[in-house]
Scaffold this motif. Structure first.
Motif, PDB file in Angstrom:
ATOM      1  N   UNK A 401     102.982  19.629   6.495  1.00 52.18           N
ATOM      2  CA  UNK A 401     103.441  18.347   7.049  1.00 52.18           C
ATOM      3  C   UNK A 401     104.407  17.677   6.086  1.00 52.18           C
ATOM      4  N   UNK A 402     105.483  17.128   6.651  1.00 52.01           N
ATOM      5  CA  UNK A 402     106.466  16.426   5.832  1.00 52.01           C
ATOM      6  C   UNK A 402     107.759  17.201   5.733  1.00 52.01           C
ATOM      7  N   UNK A 403     108.824  16.492   5.277  1.00 48.93           N
ATOM      8  CA  UNK A 403     110.099  17.158   5.078  1.00 48.93           C
ATOM      9  C   UNK A 403     110.171  17.657   3.642  1.00 48.93           C
ATOM     10  N   UNK A 404     111.108  18.551   3.328  1.00 51.66           N
ATOM     11  CA  UNK A 404     111.157  19.145   1.996  1.00 51.66           C
ATOM     12  C   UNK A 404     111.116  18.095   0.900  1.00 51.66           C
ATOM     13  N   UNK A 405     110.352  18.374  -0.148  1.00 44.15           N
ATOM     14  CA  UNK A 405     110.202  17.545  -1.338  1.00 44.15           C
ATOM     15  C   UNK A 405     109.263  16.369  -1.136  1.00 44.15           C
ATOM     16  N   UNK A 411      98.297  22.514   4.162  1.00 41.08           N
ATOM     17  CA  UNK A 411      99.005  23.575   4.866  1.00 41.08           C
ATOM     18  C   UNK A 411      98.252  23.977   6.124  1.00 41.08           C
ATOM     19  N   UNK A 412      98.995  24.508   7.116  1.00 34.50           N
ATOM     20  CA  UNK A 412      98.349  25.103   8.272  1.00 34.50           C
ATOM     21  C   UNK A 412      97.468  26.242   7.752  1.00 34.50           C
ATOM     22  N   UNK A 422      93.625  24.437  11.132  1.00 39.34           N
ATOM     23  CA  UNK A 422      93.287  23.231  10.373  1.00 39.34           C
ATOM     24  C   UNK A 422      94.320  22.981   9.274  1.00 39.34           C
ATOM     25  N   UNK A 423      94.230  21.811   8.691  1.00 34.95           N
ATOM     26  CA  UNK A 423      94.967  21.515   7.472  1.00 34.95           C
ATOM     27  C   UNK A 423      94.034  21.756   6.299  1.00 34.95           C
ATOM     28  N   UNK A 424      94.529  22.506   5.324  1.00 32.77           N
ATOM     29  CA  UNK A 424      93.716  22.781   4.139  1.00 32.77           C
ATOM     30  C   UNK A 424      94.603  22.687   2.909  1.00 32.77           C
ATOM     31  N   UNK A 425      94.008  22.401   1.756  1.00 30.25           N
ATOM     32  CA  UNK A 425      94.780  22.297   0.519  1.00 30.25           C
ATOM     33  C   UNK A 425      95.641  23.538   0.316  1.00 30.25           C
ATOM     34  N   UNK A 426      96.933  23.334   0.091  1.00 32.52           N
ATOM     35  CA  UNK A 426      97.856  24.454  -0.080  1.00 32.52           C
ATOM     36  C   UNK A 426      97.537  25.221  -1.370  1.00 32.52           C
ATOM     37  N   UNK A 427      97.546  26.537  -1.276  1.00 36.52           N
ATOM     38  CA  UNK A 427      97.303  27.343  -2.476  1.00 36.52           C
ATOM     39  C   UNK A 427      98.478  28.254  -2.809  1.00 36.52           C
ATOM     40  N   UNK A 432      95.323  33.134   4.409  1.00 37.48           N
ATOM     41  CA  UNK A 432      95.056  32.308   5.588  1.00 37.48           C
ATOM     42  C   UNK A 432      96.187  31.324   5.888  1.00 37.48           C
ATOM     43  N   UNK A 433      97.082  31.120   4.930  1.00 32.19           N
ATOM     44  CA  UNK A 433      98.147  30.143   5.112  1.00 32.19           C
ATOM     45  C   UNK A 433      99.516  30.811   5.282  1.00 32.19           C
ATOM     46  N   UNK A 434      99.519  32.090   5.653  1.00 29.79           N
ATOM     47  CA  UNK A 434     100.752  32.853   5.814  1.00 29.79           C
ATOM     48  C   UNK A 434     101.138  32.865   7.291  1.00 29.79           C
ATOM     49  N   UNK A 435     102.390  32.417   7.599  1.00 26.92           N
ATOM     50  CA  UNK A 435     102.818  32.333   8.990  1.00 26.92           C
ATOM     51  C   UNK A 435     104.217  32.929   9.157  1.00 26.92           C
ATOM     52  N   UNK A 436     104.471  33.432  10.368  1.00 24.49           N
ATOM     53  CA  UNK A 436     105.801  33.914  10.729  1.00 24.49           C
ATOM     54  C   UNK A 436     106.154  33.375  12.111  1.00 24.49           C
TER      55      UNK A 436
END
Length: 494
Positions: A401-405, A411-412, A422-427, A432-436
């Motif tokens: 969520x949010x624009x760059x910076x 993260x999704x 869900x939203x979860x702390x980005x690692x 689990x947070x890898x998307x294409x």
């Protein structure tokens, strides 16, 4: 005996107080220094009265908080329009700064101010504060660089207004370039010995420039930054930034932050300049020739925030240094939200579902919050720019969520082929947070070999077996950077 020279230097630093600007002193190193304070200007500021004077918050009524006041600029333009263009500011420097003297002969500077669709009064207040609080002999020129603004007040009206300032000139880009190339244009035209970069919604404080130029005069391989104070985006109150004994740093996700200086590295005089590993990037001064010896900025940088790392790294690798200067203070408006689109950025304004014609909404959730669908907010509204329906698909191959910076550090995330998203702390470790984002408009999750699906009636978002023919699995990314998405498409599984 060993303490004797220290005592002498301390006494000399206190002598100029109250003796008037322009007074000369010969230092122990044989160099002549003088008091650069403009006491007449300081006295005039002290006598001013009115709303917003001396950096006090403008008294707001409930009606003054209307969203329309923020929409075009990201700060309360109503307040900006109702405080003086030449308003006074509080002198919040460390008391020792009032005693300091600087080299009698300082280099002059070109002050470069890039802008895009800046508010009328906020831009003019920036210029007036520079003119009123800077020794004229130190200003070679003030270059306003217009990055393809389309607001009428920034065209002929601005040209006519700036005629009164002999050292101000306006140059304009022929297309939207973004901050970095706009700065480079200004720097390429500059004639001053030093380049000083400022933002277009600033107010410089008492005697702000001599401390910066003095550091460069002592060592031309130096980039120097003022203390960046906060001008509140709502009531325009002027306050010190949190903690002067802080230096620049960044984490592994390249987020800029300021951290305390370890006690063993702190100066005996807290008003003295101190080294910083990395600068904030927005406001700084650098020797013009050395800036180009460093290669300037990489013109391929598209958006603001990140350029400070490039410059910082080159400074250290090329034998230079970076200093924060506590006796130089500049106030800066930190916007409530970014009011304009960033050219060619990785920002995704919305992720809209084809079947439901609803958008993904993050609701500013905490860890574990499920993503939901909601009515798509119109472009430019405050809610859109507060990042609830604004997402970044970036180099980590996660979605934030949010624009760059200014992305939130969530993260999704999905844990299985049938789990909610869900939203979860980005690692930053993919998994689990890898998307294409695939050409069939599906959002694919390689770990579970499934795609994001939704239930329009219940506005729920969840993982499901991929079905390219299902419209509930098709998502439209609006205002995208196709180069970024093509990169991910090339990696997507079939």
């Amino acid at each position: 005996m060993r303490a004797f020279p220290v005592i002498i230097i301390w006494i000399k630093e206190t002598l100029p107080l109250g003796l008037g600007d322009g007074q000369l002193f010969t230092w122990t190193d044989g160099l002549k220094r003088k008091d650069w304070h403009d006491y007449e200007s300081i006295q005039k500021d002290a006598m001013r009265s009115g709303k917003g004077e001396h950096g006090k918050p403008y008294p707001l009524t409930e009606e003054d908080h209307d969203d329309s006041a923020y929409r075009e600029n990201g700060f309360n333009i109503f307040v900006s329009n109702n405080i003086a263009l030449e308003r006074s500011l509080p002198d919040i420097r460390h008391p020792n700064c009032k005693h300091k003297v600087y080299l009698e002969t300082l280099p002059n500077t070109s002050i470069i101010i890039p802008f895009h669709n800046e508010g009328w009064t906020s831009l003019l207040r920036t210029i007036h504060s520079i003119i009123n609080r800077t020794p004229d002999s130190l200003i070679a020129e003030i270059i306003l660089v217009d990055d393809f603004s389309d607001r009428e007040h920034l065209k002929e009206k601005l040209e006519e207004y700036m005629v009164r300032f002999a050292k101000v000139r306006i140059v304009r880009t022929k297309k939207r370039e973004g901050l970095i190339r706009t700065r480079l244009l200004g720097a390429s035209l500059a004639r001053g010995e030093v380049l000083t970069f400022l933002d277009s919604h600033c107010e410089v404080n008492v005697n702000w420039l001599p401390p910066l130029l003095n550091q460069i005069a002592l060592n031309h391989k130096t980039i120097v930054c003022p203390m960046i104070d906060v001008i509140d985006h709502n009531h325009f109150g002027y306050e010190a930034q949190a903690g002067d004994a802080m230096r620049g740093a960044f984490d592994w996700e390249m987020y800029y932050k300021r951290i305390p200086i370890p006690p063993e590295l702190q100066r005996a005089d807290p008003s003295d300049p101190f080294e910083s590993p990395v600068m904030a990037g927005g406001l700084f001064a650098v020797n013009r020739k050395w800036f180009w010896e460093l290669g300037g900025y990489d013109p391929g940088l598209e958006i603001w925030g990140g350029e400070q790392y490039e410059i910082s790294f080159k400074v250290w690798m090329c034998g230079g240094g970076m200093y924060d200067v506590p006796c130089s203070r500049v106030g800066h408006i930190y916007r409530k939200y970014v009011p304009y689109k960033v050219p060619s950025g990785t920002s995704l304004a919305r992720i809209r579902n084809v079947a439901a014609n609803l958008c993904v909404d993050s609701k500013h959730g905490a860890t574990g919050t499920e993503l939901r669908l909601d009515i798509c907010v119109k472009d430019g509204s405050e809610r859109t720019w507060s990042h609830e329906q604004l997402f970044t698909f970036g180099w980590r191959e996660d979605i934030r969520p949010g624009e760059p910076l200014h992305t939130r550090k969530f993260c999704f995330d999905a844990i299985s082929h049938s789990s909610p998203v869900t939203l979860y702390d980005c690692h930053g470790m993919k998994g689990n947070q890898h998307w294409s984002y695939r050409k069939d408009k599906t959002l694919f999750h390689p770990v579970s070999s499934s795609c994001i699906d939704c239930n329009p009636a219940e506005k729920k978002i969840f993982m499901n077996r991929c079905d390219p023919l299902s419209e509930t699995q098709q998502w439209i990314f609006e205002h995208i950077n196709m180069t970024v998405l093509e990169k991910f498409n090339s990696k997507a599984s079939s």
